[in-house]
Design a protein around this motif. Structure first.
Motif, PDB file in Angstrom:
ATOM      1  N   CYS A  35      97.682  88.172  40.794  1.00  0.00           N
ATOM      2  CA  CYS A  35      97.098  89.369  40.669  1.00  0.00           C
ATOM      3  C   CYS A  35      97.984  90.458  40.164  1.00  0.00           C
ATOM      4  O   CYS A  35      97.246  91.697  39.812  1.00  0.00           O
ATOM      5  CB  CYS A  35      97.183  89.682  42.151  1.00  0.00           C
ATOM      6  N   THR A  36      98.723  90.386  39.757  1.00  0.00           N
ATOM      7  CA  THR A  36     100.032  90.935  38.880  1.00  0.00           C
ATOM      8  C   THR A  36      99.114  91.606  37.157  1.00  0.00           C
ATOM      9  O   THR A  36      99.094  92.943  36.825  1.00  0.00           O
ATOM     10  CB  THR A  36     101.627  91.040  38.950  1.00  0.00           C
ATOM     11  N   MET A  37      99.184  90.549  36.957  1.00  0.00           N
ATOM     12  CA  MET A  37      98.035  90.080  35.513  1.00  0.00           C
ATOM     13  C   MET A  37      97.297  90.802  35.331  1.00  0.00           C
ATOM     14  O   MET A  37      96.419  91.620  34.909  1.00  0.00           O
ATOM     15  CB  MET A  37      98.206  88.960  35.247  1.00  0.00           C
ATOM     16  N   CYS A  38      96.400  90.533  36.969  1.00  0.00           N
ATOM     17  CA  CYS A  38      95.187  91.358  36.821  1.00  0.00           C
ATOM     18  C   CYS A  38      95.134  93.111  37.229  1.00  0.00           C
ATOM     19  O   CYS A  38      94.104  93.364  36.483  1.00  0.00           O
ATOM     20  CB  CYS A  38      94.669  91.021  37.863  1.00  0.00           C
ATOM     21  N   ILE A  39      96.222  93.362  37.330  1.00  0.00           N
ATOM     22  CA  ILE A  39      96.142  94.456  37.635  1.00  0.00           C
ATOM     23  C   ILE A  39      96.539  95.483  36.862  1.00  0.00           C
ATOM     24  O   ILE A  39      96.136  96.414  36.334  1.00  0.00           O
ATOM     25  CB  ILE A  39      97.150  95.102  38.946  1.00  0.00           C
ATOM     26  N   ASN A  45      93.728  98.319  30.044  1.00  0.00           N
ATOM     27  CA  ASN A  45      92.455  98.373  29.185  1.00  0.00           C
ATOM     28  C   ASN A  45      91.317  99.418  29.541  1.00  0.00           C
ATOM     29  O   ASN A  45      90.817  99.657  28.459  1.00  0.00           O
ATOM     30  CB  ASN A  45      91.386  96.968  29.007  1.00  0.00           C
ATOM     31  N   PHE A  46      91.044  99.665  30.603  1.00  0.00           N
ATOM     32  CA  PHE A  46      90.189 100.973  30.890  1.00  0.00           C
ATOM     33  C   PHE A  46      91.260 102.372  29.912  1.00  0.00           C
ATOM     34  O   PHE A  46      90.850 103.160  30.024  1.00  0.00           O
ATOM     35  CB  PHE A  46      90.242 101.211  32.431  1.00  0.00           C
ATOM     36  N   THR A  80      86.648  85.876  36.104  1.00  0.00           N
ATOM     37  CA  THR A  80      87.037  84.671  36.886  1.00  0.00           C
ATOM     38  C   THR A  80      88.293  85.200  37.649  1.00  0.00           C
ATOM     39  O   THR A  80      88.283  84.180  39.013  1.00  0.00           O
ATOM     40  CB  THR A  80      87.799  84.071  35.447  1.00  0.00           C
ATOM     41  N   MET A  81      88.631  86.432  38.003  1.00  0.00           N
ATOM     42  CA  MET A  81      89.844  86.608  38.365  1.00  0.00           C
ATOM     43  C   MET A  81      89.378  86.898  39.915  1.00  0.00           C
ATOM     44  O   MET A  81      90.439  86.085  40.854  1.00  0.00           O
ATOM     45  CB  MET A  81      90.622  87.821  38.535  1.00  0.00           C
ATOM     46  N   PRO A  82      88.361  87.664  40.313  1.00  0.00           N
ATOM     47  CA  PRO A  82      87.892  87.329  42.415  1.00  0.00           C
ATOM     48  C   PRO A  82      87.894  86.765  42.191  1.00  0.00           C
ATOM     49  O   PRO A  82      88.364  85.486  43.403  1.00  0.00           O
ATOM     50  CB  PRO A  82      86.718  88.293  41.539  1.00  0.00           C
TER      51      PRO A  82
END
Length: 315
Positions: A35-39, A45-46, A80-82
């Motif tokens: 989750c930390t990687m995802c956030i 990137n944004f 993938t992440m969701p």
């Protein structure tokens, strides 16, 4: 869950994703770093996309290709992440057959697109260092747009045969995938049919598409280093090499995990399955998190713009 392992069928409507096999009891804890990687990846990137869009000095070929890289990374994470987090948090393991193929396709196309974008960025660095006076006349905006379109079309065409082949196979063994998302190799292993065509095509993509990309990047940087080492002063050499630093780190972040994965599959058959799955996740999900960090830290224009943005908000 044993029912899923023993049921016979030909074309399953759903697959069962196990997450990290053998570590199901620790899924909630495992979800924390993911989750930390995802956030981090999404925010990073944004942020790069926003900075490039709002800063006129960054409207150039290298940053346009960087934006393509960011969009590709975001596509990989959102595809993938969701589902991974749903498995870790809610034990939601079922995935529709078509959704599984779609997820597999986006994973594959993200790798091919990222490889192609790295080639385009290597071309930009080659022209900028070996032909600096002609950089703006060679890499014009129309040419950059054509290169970007060619990279996208190549990615679409190269990866399209994978889901077409996978959809035609019968699945009569099991519908359980021992991973947190649908990968091509996992579906190949589940099919009860002759999958040699798909395996050979996968090798073709690996060696003659992504492998050739790696060779082109290596040749480009050989020429770049030759041009750098003939510069008259050490300061000039270091300054010029610094303009390639971010791109070199991104290349290493993309290719080194892939090399580790290849060596693991070849020489570490006795390693636990969960170790293979965790390393595979790092291979797919670590570069999209690292790319914006690398460019944010090592690219002065992006770093300065970030500092101004946060200083302005703080004031």
């Amino acid at each position: 869950m044993s029912d899923f392992n023993t049921t016979s069928f030909t074309n399953p409507s759903t697959f069962i994703l196990l997450g990290i096999p053998g570590l199901e009891a620790a899924h909630v804890w495992i979800s924390i770093p993911f989750c930390t990687m995802c956030i981090s990846a999404i925010l990073g990137n944004f942020s790069i996309l926003f900075i490039v869009k709002t800063e006129p000095s960054l409207h150039g070929p290298m940053y346009y290709f960087l934006c393509m890289l960011d969009v590709t990374d975001l596509v990989l994470y959102t595809s993938t992440m969701p589902k991974m987090l749903a498995i870790f948090w809610f034990n939601s393991r079922e995935i529709d057959f078509i959704a599984c193929l779609t997820q597999m396709y986006f994973i594959l196309i993200s790798s091919v697109l990222e490889s192609g974008i790295l080639v385009a960025m290597a071309l930009d660095r080659y022209v900028a260092i070996c032909h600096p006076l002609r950089h703006s006349t060679i890499l014009t905006n129309p040419l950059v747009a054509k290169i970007g379109l060619a990279v996208v079309l190549r990615g679409i065409m190269v990866t399209l045969p994978f889901p077409i082949l996978v959809r035609q196979w019968p699945y009569c063994r099991t519908n359980v995938i021992p991973e947190p998302y649908c990968t091509h190799i996992a579906l190949v292993n589940l099919a009860c049919a002759d999958t040699r065509v798909s395996s050979y095509y996968g090798l073709f993509v690996l060696f003659f598409v992504m492998g050739l990309d790696g060779i082109f990047i290596a040749v480009s940087y050989t020429q770049i280093l030759r041009a750098i080492f003939i510069l008259p002063t050490k300061d000039a050499r270091l300054k010029t090499l610094g303009t390639c630093g971010s791109h070199l780190f991104v290349i290493l972040a993309f290719y080194i995990p892939g090399l580790i994965m290849s060596l693991m599959h070849r020489f570490s058959q006795n390693m636990p399955l969960h170790f293979h799955v965790l390393i595979g996740n790092m291979y797919h999900l670590m570069p999209p998190m690292l790319n914006p960090i690398i460019y944010g830290v090592r690219t002065k224009q992006i770093r300065d713009r970030l500092l101004r943005l946060f200083t302005h908000k703080g004031a």
